[in-house]
Design a protein around this motif. Sequence first.
Motif, PDB file in Angstrom:
ATOM      1  N   GLU A 207     -31.314  24.584  85.004  1.00  0.00           N
ATOM      2  CA  GLU A 207     -30.717  24.621  83.667  1.00  0.00           C
ATOM      3  C   GLU A 207     -30.432  23.229  83.113  1.00  0.00           C
ATOM      4  O   GLU A 207     -30.739  22.938  81.949  1.00  0.00           O
ATOM      5  CB  GLU A 207     -29.436  25.454  83.678  1.00  0.00           C
ATOM      6  CG  GLU A 207     -28.809  25.577  82.292  1.00  0.00           C
ATOM      7  CD  GLU A 207     -27.752  26.663  82.217  1.00  0.00           C
ATOM      8  OE1 GLU A 207     -27.168  26.831  81.125  1.00  0.00           O
ATOM      9  OE2 GLU A 207     -27.515  27.342  83.236  1.00  0.00           O
ATOM     10  N   GLN A 208     -29.847  22.340  83.905  1.00  0.00           N
ATOM     11  CA  GLN A 208     -29.514  21.024  83.396  1.00  0.00           C
ATOM     12  C   GLN A 208     -30.769  20.222  83.063  1.00  0.00           C
ATOM     13  O   GLN A 208     -30.843  19.566  82.010  1.00  0.00           O
ATOM     14  CB  GLN A 208     -28.663  20.245  84.410  1.00  0.00           C
ATOM     15  CG  GLN A 208     -28.133  18.916  83.857  1.00  0.00           C
ATOM     16  CD  GLN A 208     -27.291  19.097  82.613  1.00  0.00           C
ATOM     17  OE1 GLN A 208     -26.314  19.861  82.610  1.00  0.00           O
ATOM     18  NE2 GLN A 208     -27.642  18.415  81.518  1.00  0.00           N
ATOM     19  N   MET A 209     -31.757  20.276  83.940  1.00  0.00           N
ATOM     20  CA  MET A 209     -33.016  19.582  83.665  1.00  0.00           C
ATOM     21  C   MET A 209     -33.645  20.100  82.381  1.00  0.00           C
ATOM     22  O   MET A 209     -34.103  19.313  81.539  1.00  0.00           O
ATOM     23  CB  MET A 209     -33.990  19.775  84.834  1.00  0.00           C
ATOM     24  CG  MET A 209     -35.340  19.076  84.662  1.00  0.00           C
ATOM     25  SD  MET A 209     -36.567  20.004  83.669  1.00  0.00           S
ATOM     26  CE  MET A 209     -36.937  21.396  84.738  1.00  0.00           C
ATOM     27  N   THR A 211     -32.172  21.648  79.859  1.00  0.00           N
ATOM     28  CA  THR A 211     -31.353  21.271  78.711  1.00  0.00           C
ATOM     29  C   THR A 211     -31.705  19.861  78.254  1.00  0.00           C
ATOM     30  O   THR A 211     -31.876  19.597  77.053  1.00  0.00           O
ATOM     31  CB  THR A 211     -29.857  21.349  79.064  1.00  0.00           C
ATOM     32  OG1 THR A 211     -29.533  22.688  79.460  1.00  0.00           O
ATOM     33  CG2 THR A 211     -28.998  20.948  77.871  1.00  0.00           C
ATOM     34  N   ASP A 212     -31.812  18.952  79.215  1.00  0.00           N
ATOM     35  CA  ASP A 212     -32.150  17.566  78.884  1.00  0.00           C
ATOM     36  C   ASP A 212     -33.574  17.455  78.352  1.00  0.00           C
ATOM     37  O   ASP A 212     -33.831  16.762  77.352  1.00  0.00           O
ATOM     38  CB  ASP A 212     -31.986  16.677  80.124  1.00  0.00           C
ATOM     39  CG  ASP A 212     -30.545  16.604  80.603  1.00  0.00           C
ATOM     40  OD1 ASP A 212     -29.638  16.907  79.796  1.00  0.00           O
ATOM     41  OD2 ASP A 212     -30.328  16.264  81.785  1.00  0.00           O
ATOM     42  N   TRP A 213     -34.495  18.138  79.017  1.00  0.00           N
ATOM     43  CA  TRP A 213     -35.917  17.999  78.654  1.00  0.00           C
ATOM     44  C   TRP A 213     -36.197  18.576  77.272  1.00  0.00           C
ATOM     45  O   TRP A 213     -36.942  17.992  76.480  1.00  0.00           O
ATOM     46  CB  TRP A 213     -36.792  18.688  79.708  1.00  0.00           C
ATOM     47  CG  TRP A 213     -38.262  18.537  79.435  1.00  0.00           C
ATOM     48  CD1 TRP A 213     -39.032  17.437  79.650  1.00  0.00           C
ATOM     49  CD2 TRP A 213     -39.126  19.533  78.882  1.00  0.00           C
ATOM     50  NE1 TRP A 213     -40.334  17.675  79.266  1.00  0.00           N
ATOM     51  CE2 TRP A 213     -40.416  18.955  78.793  1.00  0.00           C
ATOM     52  CE3 TRP A 213     -38.944  20.850  78.463  1.00  0.00           C
ATOM     53  CZ2 TRP A 213     -41.516  19.659  78.292  1.00  0.00           C
ATOM     54  CZ3 TRP A 213     -40.027  21.545  77.964  1.00  0.00           C
ATOM     55  CH2 TRP A 213     -41.310  20.954  77.880  1.00  0.00           C
ATOM     56  N   ASN A 228     -32.006  27.145  72.388  1.00  0.00           N
ATOM     57  CA  ASN A 228     -30.556  27.140  72.615  1.00  0.00           C
ATOM     58  C   ASN A 228     -30.021  28.541  72.877  1.00  0.00           C
ATOM     59  O   ASN A 228     -29.029  28.722  73.595  1.00  0.00           O
ATOM     60  CB  ASN A 228     -29.824  26.535  71.417  1.00  0.00           C
ATOM     61  CG  ASN A 228     -29.648  25.034  71.558  1.00  0.00           C
ATOM     62  OD1 ASN A 228     -29.813  24.483  72.639  1.00  0.00           O
ATOM     63  ND2 ASN A 228     -29.321  24.374  70.462  1.00  0.00           N
ATOM     64  N   PHE A 231     -30.048  29.258  76.503  1.00  0.00           N
ATOM     65  CA  PHE A 231     -28.996  28.564  77.239  1.00  0.00           C
ATOM     66  C   PHE A 231     -27.626  29.171  76.955  1.00  0.00           C
ATOM     67  O   PHE A 231     -26.770  29.277  77.844  1.00  0.00           O
ATOM     68  CB  PHE A 231     -29.004  27.069  76.885  1.00  0.00           C
ATOM     69  CG  PHE A 231     -30.248  26.344  77.332  1.00  0.00           C
ATOM     70  CD1 PHE A 231     -30.561  26.240  78.683  1.00  0.00           C
ATOM     71  CD2 PHE A 231     -31.105  25.778  76.411  1.00  0.00           C
ATOM     72  CE1 PHE A 231     -31.703  25.574  79.107  1.00  0.00           C
ATOM     73  CE2 PHE A 231     -32.246  25.111  76.815  1.00  0.00           C
ATOM     74  CZ  PHE A 231     -32.546  25.016  78.167  1.00  0.00           C
TER      75      PHE A 231
END
Length: 708
Positions: A207-209, A211-213, A228, A231
Amino acid sequence: MSTAINSPITSEKRKILVTCALPYANGSIHLGHLLEHIQTDIWVRFQRMRGHETYFVCADDAHGTPIMLKSQELGITPEEMISAVRDEHMADFSGFHISFDNYHSTHSDENKLFAEQIYNRLHANGHIKTRTISQLYDPEKGMFLPDRFVKGTCPKCKSDDQNGDSCDDCGATYSPTEVLNPRSVVSGATPVLKDSEHYFFDLPAFEQMLTDWTRSGALQEEMANKLNEWFEQGLKQWDISRDAPYFGFEIPNAPGKFFYVWLDAPIGYMGSFKNLCDKNSAIDFDTFWHEDSTAELYHFIGKDIIYFHSLFWPAMLEGAGYRKPTNVFAHGFVTVNGAKMSKSKGTFIKGSTYLDYLNPEYLRYYYAAKLTSRIDDLDLNLEDFAQRVNSDLVGKVVNIASRCASFITKRFDGMLSANIDNQALADEVMHAGDSIAAHYESRDFGRGMREIMALADKVNEYIAIKEPWQLIKDETKQQEVHDICSLGINMFRTLMIYLKPVLPVLADSTAKFLNDELMWEGHKSLLTDHKINKFKALLQRVDMDKINAMTDASKENLVPTTSSNDDKKKAAKASKKAKAVDNSAALANPLAVDPISEEIQFDDFAKIDLRIAKIVNAEHVEKADKLLKLTLALDENGSETRQVFAGIKSAYQPEDLIGKHTVMVANLAPRKMRFGMSEGMVLAAGPGGQDLWILNPDDGAKAGMRVK
């Protein structure tokens, strides 16, 4: 010899790998598919023209339950079916000049290798989970049913005959297990619930990767905003397995379990590229796919498969130690005449049907002229399609060459002048290359086409003002004619360099005519003291009759089988007669106004191409009470003429019109009448009868000039 202008330093050469979404191997290519493949091909051809090391690969998506069931229905193996469909797809793409370096299949050794490798790496890294789920099962067919193979009553609004995952009536979404009165689409049997162990990819772990990508610039802003929602709802584990019977790759160490088609479909990009690398040892696979790769990787896709390419796919690559895409570019859907493509209306048009009737470069240009960098739907309006191609490509770009070439070949032995007649115009057209290149790079093709056509307008205006067809009559003006027409040919060359990614075949014909390669860097120079070949017609106008025939052909398989051949012939004859009556009535009173007609906007009016034309011939039309047949010249030397049927017989004798000038609509789609083809419209006004006047500019007006 070439005369160059100063130009900025060329950028470093890039390594680029480009893919299109994979067409599914159970149906034909249609005009919706072709939007994406044409868009991608234009971008790829532009990158190649700029000298970048660019590879373009694709493949057929060949796995899944629909493939298995369709092949059973046909009485052949899935392998036989997907092979035949791949051949058909490749022929269609070739027909539209899609320049793949490799076109493969997901049912390949290379794809199997990478699918198993990626799965094993994900499994070893703890990203594969298992759990038991309940699914609808067809007891007669002996198979679990995918959502699309379940029909029943919507659990929300109680509408009958709805899909297993969504309702067309109320728009609700639900699980197939919630459907009331479910039935199997495959056998008609009532499905039962059955448990099965399934394999899941642990998407939440990334999830974090992700979100950043997704916010890194790798996606269009609209796409990133849409993601979005996923997420906000929380990412969920993704079911990547299907139970036998299933056509696909078996999961390692899991007998009877197969990779879900969407697991190995994007891996097909890697499989196709590896197949290319194996055939060409000069291409290194790891250079493009290693996790530390500095090469560029681009996916062009439709907006309906954003989630797979922007969540599941980058997470799989990350978890397996491969690089992620540089960008994923999404586009919208294609509508035809403002509505969803329809088989009953003949607007669900296969690529092969289009190719039976029309030049593929017409469609390439029209799509390019309407494409933006955004995720917008694109409407293929068939009348606008004909008018735009005829106005832009034939009436503007090719018209430049047709107006100038005959003077060069007949009077100056095919040699272009060493002189530049209008340096300011030459500089403006040549310096536009950087701006047009930026539009290509950003995929804002429509803006690029508008800039090119604005330049073409300026070149045509320059030629019309200079009037080489008049100057040639004066022996003291021969050098001036040579210089004017040489600059016109050079400007045509530069415009064709800009259009080469969109119109590769027209560009090839132009290159042969000009004895020039039409390289991108060529836009910075002019050809002087250069030999050209005799000009031949480069492009024909779009014929609305052929468009109508194409849409009629697209309806053929929908004609009721009970209709006799005689019935069909009668219907076709009646339709043709009705069209002829409509056309005749419209032309009989060209300025008739419907008092309740819909208002138009300025942009609609701006599409009308009004020209001053010379009437070089006029004659009666046998058995026509109101029509005269006019031959109109759009330039003074008569190199471009149009035939028009005008309803002005009550006010004019043919002999009185010859030699006069009038105003015509030059980009009206041709219409076939029973007397022949009418290729425009003459403007006239008056109450009718003898009181009807064509719009006649001042006697000094010259043909080819636009009405401002």
